[in-house]
Design an enzyme around this catalytic site. Structure first.
Site, mmCIF file in Angstrom:
data_model
loop_
_atom_site.group_PDB
_atom_site.id
_atom_site.type_symbol
_atom_site.label_atom_id
_atom_site.label_comp_id
_atom_site.label_asym_id
_atom_site.label_seq_id
_atom_site.Cartn_x
_atom_site.Cartn_y
_atom_site.Cartn_z
ATOM 1 N N SER A 76 0.797 -1.225 0.000
ATOM 2 C CA SER A 76 0.000 0.000 0.000
ATOM 3 C C SER A 76 0.834 1.282 0.000
ATOM 4 O O SER A 76 1.579 1.520 -0.925
ATOM 5 C CB SER A 76 -0.946 -0.053 1.191
ATOM 6 N N HIS A 77 0.703 2.074 1.068
ATOM 7 C CA HIS A 77 1.369 3.380 1.105
ATOM 8 C C HIS A 77 2.827 3.282 1.525
ATOM 9 O O HIS A 77 3.525 4.284 1.549
ATOM 10 C CB HIS A 77 0.620 4.300 2.072
ATOM 11 N N ASP B 92 -2.816 6.374 -3.284
ATOM 12 C CA ASP B 92 -1.633 5.726 -2.718
ATOM 13 C C ASP B 92 -1.126 4.578 -3.590
ATOM 14 O O ASP B 92 -1.591 4.386 -4.719
ATOM 15 C CB ASP B 92 -1.919 5.228 -1.292
ATOM 16 N N ASP C 244 -1.504 1.362 -3.817
ATOM 17 C CA ASP C 244 -2.420 0.370 -4.391
ATOM 18 C C ASP C 244 -3.781 0.956 -4.752
ATOM 19 O O ASP C 244 -4.710 0.215 -5.078
ATOM 20 C CB ASP C 244 -2.583 -0.822 -3.443
HETATM 21 C C1 VG1 Z 1 -2.996 2.018 8.462
HETATM 22 C C2 VG1 Z 1 -4.149 2.968 8.663
HETATM 23 C C3 VG1 Z 1 -5.466 2.221 8.549
HETATM 24 C C4 VG1 Z 1 -5.528 1.499 7.202
HETATM 25 C C5 VG1 Z 1 -4.312 0.613 7.024
HETATM 26 C C6 VG1 Z 1 -4.258 -0.025 5.657
HETATM 27 O O1 VG1 Z 1 -2.995 1.034 9.477
HETATM 28 O O2 VG1 Z 1 -4.054 3.612 9.906
HETATM 29 O O3 VG1 Z 1 -6.530 3.128 8.706
HETATM 30 O O4 VG1 Z 1 -6.685 0.714 7.116
HETATM 31 O O5 VG1 Z 1 -3.118 1.387 7.195
HETATM 32 O O6 VG1 Z 1 -4.346 0.924 4.656
HETATM 33 P P1 VG1 Z 1 -2.064 1.103 10.772
HETATM 34 O O7 VG1 Z 1 -2.295 -0.174 11.520
HETATM 35 O O8 VG1 Z 1 -0.666 1.297 10.310
HETATM 36 O O9 VG1 Z 1 -2.519 2.305 11.539
HETATM 37 V V1 VG1 Z 1 -3.485 0.664 3.222
HETATM 38 O O10 VG1 Z 1 -3.995 1.852 2.105
HETATM 39 O O11 VG1 Z 1 -1.960 0.805 3.822
HETATM 40 O O12 VG1 Z 1 -3.869 -0.899 2.793
HETATM 41 CO CO CO Z 2 -3.552 1.424 0.244
#
Ligand code: VG1
Ligand code: CO
Length: 541
Positions: A113-114, A277, A279
């Site tokens: 993802s990000h 982001d 993905d």
């Molecule tokens: C983070 C965000 C959460 C989101 C997750 C996946 O998780 O806070 O809101 O659902 O990333 O998003 P964490 O546990 O690091 O706070 V993505 O776009 O990275 O799949």
């Molecule tokens: Co993402």
């Protein structure tokens, strides 16, 4: 082309986090690492025999190799068919849509993802179930258990499948169907939104900039925004997906999408700005001279949903993750609809969406989505905003100004402390936990505590309970601070501090200034500086 069982032993720490398994790319490239996890997915879901899966990734470094590994293992485990995005690419929401449309048994999405990509960056694997959404805790824990018990995986010795052309190829007994990653998704968007209204908006001279951050949404945004809707050529920037995201950090927030923010803050900037982001499931929304926080964006979308054709009949309910601001609750209250509060991570929205208890969902981390798929959806959110602006014929700043006049403003910010020692982070959380019961009615940095607890979620649909989902402290007057540890990082621990305060006048303040007392209270409560030695957060969004 014989199926070869390969002996292996369990690899520690293959426990999926908030959104799949994420590790350094080099860890994923170690012998058996990816294979162990993929085999454990099949074991965790009761085998792959005869099943159909969707497969794709965000194009980051190692995507191409990993796709071939998964394909071989799917065939060797008896899968009937894998539907894979051309060149191994699929955005997360497009994968979710394909799973649903094609009635697949599930899907594997290769993405962190990000998180940054590249040989020194991160890689990840997520498993989605037949409803198109992230596997719930019951499934991820079965997968985790399988990683602890694995003794062999099945693969086969075959040449790579050519994924550059759409069509059907054969891999052993399994069919590999290579599909255009954009077509079905674009068609779905056209069903949801009023494309004519948005096209007219662009014809009237409305200018926008979409920053794809060299991640997966580039081809989707080019086709939909520029080619179909007629946004000026060049409106989509950084549109070519690159394995290392052009050395960038594909996280759409004011820090990592600073170029976009600078462009939008200029007096002659475009009318509308957005980014997504790695993905393609997150979104950042801006207007000329204004950044819309994700929590505010979610609330404004809920308040304006009936301007979008697919939601013109109203919303059945809404849902937000616990740390997301309470701005949404105010809208739900006015609309007289249910507002659910879930733990962080999209997997908790799936049951509510399936049961028709929520139409719109969102998270403070720049994720918004609806019942059109079972993932958050970046480009969908952008089109939603465009559709609303096209119908209401107002600017982003005017729309938000009016929203705050009606509902009051929830000033909001998240402070992240990245890469802190895991032991220190756990002690900090434990310290907070230990004093929760003594906090109500005490005064911290001038704020009186109203309630303090650790969030646990009881799923109203399947009755499952998820505990330890963040510590929340409410103050009298509507301010709130939430503490939790990230479940997506790959180095040390990340402490997230979510800060919020509510105002009905003085609506134009700087968020950090409006939040100053809450920020002070957060530090006092958790002793952040003292425990971590950090004088300031790593990232403020
Ligand atoms: C983070 C965000 C959460 C989101 C997750 C996946 O998780 O806070 O809101 O659902 O990333 O998003 P964490 O546990 O690091 O706070 V993505 O776009 O990275 O799949
Ligand atoms: Co993402």
């Amino acid at each position: 082309m014989s199926v070869t069982p390969i002996k292996t032993t369990p690899i520690a720490n293959q426990k999926p986090g908030t959104s799949g398994l994420r590790k350094k790319t080099r860890v994923f490239q170690e012998p058996h690492f990816l294979e162990n996890f993929i085999q454990s997915i099949w074991t965790g879901i009761g085998g792959a025999q005869g099943k159909t899966f969707v497969l794709g990734g965000d194009g980051r470094f190692f995507n191409t190799d990993a796709i071939q590994i998964v394909l071989r293992m799917a065939s060797a485990n008896g899968a009937a068919r894998v539907i894979v995005g051309q060149n191994g690419l699929l955005s997360t929401p497009a994968a979710s849509h394909l799973i649903r449309k094609r009635k697949a048994d599930g899907g594997i999405i290769l993405s962190a993802s990000h998180n940054p990509g590249g040989p020194d960056g991160d890689f990840g694997v997520k498993y989605n179930i037949a409803n198109g959404g992230p596997a719930p805790e019951s499934v991820t824990s079965a997968i985790h258990t399988a990683t602890e018990e694995i003794s062999a995986y099945r693969t086969m010795d075959t040449p790579d499948v050519d994924l550059s052309l759409t069509g059907i190829a054969q891999l052993g007994r399994m069919e590999v169907e290579v599909v255009d990653p954009v077509a079905d998704y674009a068609a779905l968007m056209e069903e949801i939104f009023d494309f004519d209204a948005i096209a007219d908006l662009f014809k009237s001279g409305f200018r926008m900039r979409f920053d794809a951050m060299h991640a997966i949404t580039g081809p989707y945004a080019k086709l939909i925004l520029e080619n179909r809707l007629g946004a000026d050529k060049g409106s989509v920037v950084n549109a070519i997906p690159l394995p290392d995201f052009g050395q960038g950090h594909p996280d759409p927030n004011p820090i990592w999408a600073k170029d976009l923010v600078d462009t939008m803050m200029h007096v002659d900037g475009p009318d509308f700005g957005a980014a997504s982001d790695g993905d393609g499931d997150r979104n950042m929304i801006m207007g000329r001279g204004i950044y819309v926080t994700p929590s505010d964006s979610l609330a404004a979308m809920a308040a304006n949903a009936t301007f979008v054709p697919a939601y013109k009949g109203g919303l059945s309910g809404v849902a937000r993750s616990m740390p997301t601001s309470l701005a949404l609750d105010r809208v739900a209250d006015k609309l007289g609809i249910e507002c659910h509060e879930t733990p962080t991570g999209w997997k908790f929205f799936g049951n509510l969406l399936d049961a028709g208890r929520a139409t719109l969902c969102g998270e403070e981390s720049a994720g918004t989505g609806s019942d059109h798929v079972r993932e958050k959806d970046g480009l969908w959110a952008v089109l939603f905003w465009l559709n609303v602006l096209a119908v209401r014929k107002c600017s982003v700043a005017d729309l938000m100004g009016e929203h705050w006049q009606t509902y009051g403003r929830n000033y909001y910010s998240r402070h992240d402390y990245e890469g802190i020692d895991g032991g220190i982070a756990n002690d900090l959380m434990q310290g907070l936990r230990a004093k929760l019961s003594t906090l109500p009615d005490t005064i911290v940095a001038g704020l009186r505590v109203q309630a303090a607890d650790e969030f646990a979620y009881d799923d109203p649909i399947d009755g499952s309970r998820t505990e330890a989902q963040g510590i929340r402290i409410h103050f009298h007057g509507g301010a709130r601070v939430v503490f939790r540890l990230s479940g997506t990082g790959t180095v040390g621990a990340t402490l997230r501090v979510y800060l919020e305060t509510y105002a009905t006048d003085d609506l134009g303040q700087d968020a950090q200034e409006a939040l100053a007392p809450v920020i002070q209270a957060a530090d006092k409560l958790a002793m952040i500086v003292e425990r971590t030695g950090r004088k300031r957060p790593t990232v403020i969004t």
